[in-house]
Design a protein around this motif. Structure first.
Motif, PDB file in Angstrom:
ATOM      1  N   ASP A 131    -149.927  -4.071  22.921  1.00  0.00           N
ATOM      2  CA  ASP A 131    -151.126  -3.284  22.618  1.00  0.00           C
ATOM      3  C   ASP A 131    -152.418  -3.990  23.012  1.00  0.00           C
ATOM      4  OD1 ASP A 131    -151.406  -5.254  20.689  1.00  0.00           O
ATOM      5  OD2 ASP A 131    -151.506  -3.871  18.993  1.00  0.00           O
ATOM      6  N   SER A 133    -153.480  -6.902  21.816  1.00  0.00           N
ATOM      7  CA  SER A 133    -153.910  -7.901  20.837  1.00  0.00           C
ATOM      8  C   SER A 133    -153.405  -9.268  21.282  1.00  0.00           C
ATOM      9  CB  SER A 133    -153.392  -7.543  19.440  1.00  0.00           C
ATOM     10  OG  SER A 133    -151.991  -7.482  19.432  1.00  0.00           O
ATOM     11  N   GLN A 135    -153.194 -13.757  20.226  1.00  0.00           N
ATOM     12  CA  GLN A 135    -153.360 -14.808  19.233  1.00  0.00           C
ATOM     13  C   GLN A 135    -153.045 -16.168  19.837  1.00  0.00           C
ATOM     14  OE1 GLN A 135    -150.818 -14.696  15.801  1.00  0.00           O
ATOM     15  NE2 GLN A 135    -148.946 -14.870  16.977  1.00  0.00           N
ATOM     16  N   HIS A 150    -157.343 -14.913  16.672  1.00  0.00           N
ATOM     17  CA  HIS A 150    -156.680 -13.648  16.992  1.00  0.00           C
ATOM     18  C   HIS A 150    -157.691 -12.566  17.341  1.00  0.00           C
ATOM     19  CE1 HIS A 150    -157.646 -11.828  13.026  1.00  0.00           C
ATOM     20  NE2 HIS A 150    -157.536 -13.073  12.610  1.00  0.00           N
ATOM     21  N   SER A 151    -157.227 -11.662  18.198  1.00  0.00           N
ATOM     22  CA  SER A 151    -158.014 -10.476  18.521  1.00  0.00           C
ATOM     23  C   SER A 151    -157.099  -9.275  18.362  1.00  0.00           C
ATOM     24  CB  SER A 151    -158.560 -10.539  19.948  1.00  0.00           C
ATOM     25  OG  SER A 151    -157.506 -10.453  20.888  1.00  0.00           O
ATOM     26  N   LYS A 152    -157.664  -8.159  17.993  1.00  0.00           N
ATOM     27  CA  LYS A 152    -156.895  -6.938  17.832  1.00  0.00           C
ATOM     28  C   LYS A 152    -157.033  -6.100  19.094  1.00  0.00           C
ATOM     29  CE  LYS A 152    -157.847  -7.036  12.922  1.00  0.00           C
ATOM     30  NZ  LYS A 152    -158.561  -6.435  11.810  1.00  0.00           N
ATOM     31  N   GLY A 153    -155.999  -5.368  19.429  1.00  0.00           N
ATOM     32  CA  GLY A 153    -156.049  -4.509  20.603  1.00  0.00           C
ATOM     33  C   GLY A 153    -157.107  -3.419  20.465  1.00  0.00           C
ATOM     34  N   THR A 154    -157.412  -3.043  19.240  1.00  0.00           N
ATOM     35  CA  THR A 154    -158.408  -1.996  18.976  1.00  0.00           C
ATOM     36  C   THR A 154    -159.820  -2.550  18.852  1.00  0.00           C
ATOM     37  OG1 THR A 154    -157.978  -2.209  16.607  1.00  0.00           O
ATOM     38  CG2 THR A 154    -156.716  -0.548  17.821  1.00  0.00           C
ATOM     39  N   GLY A 157    -161.481  -9.247  15.543  1.00  0.00           N
ATOM     40  CA  GLY A 157    -160.610 -10.403  15.441  1.00  0.00           C
ATOM     41  C   GLY A 157    -161.305 -11.500  14.680  1.00  0.00           C
TER      42      GLY A 157
END
Length: 190
Positions: A131, A133, A135, A150-154, A157
């Motif tokens: 997706d 995201s 880390q 971490h980063s989120k796909g949406t 982070g």
């Protein structure tokens, strides 16, 4: 026809033929020897394309140090992987770069064998999930996360730091983001 004159000519022709055959055999032996010498002195091999299931690079003792290929599929990975693995001088995996059938990719660096749990030796890992995201996780020799970016796909982070309370079976997490500082905890089985 006088056979007495033809016989010496035939003998002379046979001798010439024997000399030519001997010369060609000598030339063939010299060429074979030169080819063997060139191959043994590790002459560079050039190929525009090589297709194989697995490529291994060995050190001067015959130990596999780098391998490119796909895993057997029956190991403990979360999904079947294909990529590049690196090994230490004793042939133990120390990390790699892989793509997984679940759509993720990872770069991992492992602790030496004997440092912590032998099944979970990743100490620094970078992963991007299907997706989008991502880390970067650092773990200790007890295989517990210490810090994670971490980063989120949406979108969004942050950075997590962890404290493992083994006596109570509680994982304390502190998450730092641009907007603030959050603290949470959850139970785990020690």
């Amino acid at each position: 026809m006088d056979d007495t004159l033809a016989l010496p000519r035939l003998q002379q022709s046979l001798r010439r033929l024997q000399y030519v055959v001997a010369a060609l055999a000598t030339l063939l032996l010299v060429l074979a020897g030169m080819t063997g010498w060139l191959l043994q002195r590790n002459a560079p091999l050039h190929a525009d394309s090589i297709s194989t299931q697995r490529l291994q690079v060995l050190d001067d003792r015959g130990v596999v140090r780098v391998q490119i290929g796909q895993d057997a599929g029956d190991d403990d990975r979360r999904s079947r992987a294909a990529g590049l693995l690196i090994f230490d001088r004793s042939g133990v995996e120390r990390g790699g770069l892989s793509t997984f059938e679940d759509g993720s990719t990872a770069l991992a660096l492992d602790a030496p064998l004997g440092m912590g749990d032998a099944r979970w030796r990743d100490r620094a890992g970078l992963r991007v999930d299907a997706d989008g995201s991502a880390q970067l996780l650092l773990t200790d020799n007890l295989t517990r996360g210490v810090v994670r970016l971490h980063s989120k796909g949406t979108g969004g982070g942050g950075m997590d730091t962890f404290r493992w309370d083994m006596s109570n079976g509680t994982l304390h997490t502190r998450t730092l983001t641009y907007d603030g500082d959050e603290r949470s905890q959850r139970a785990f089985d020690p």
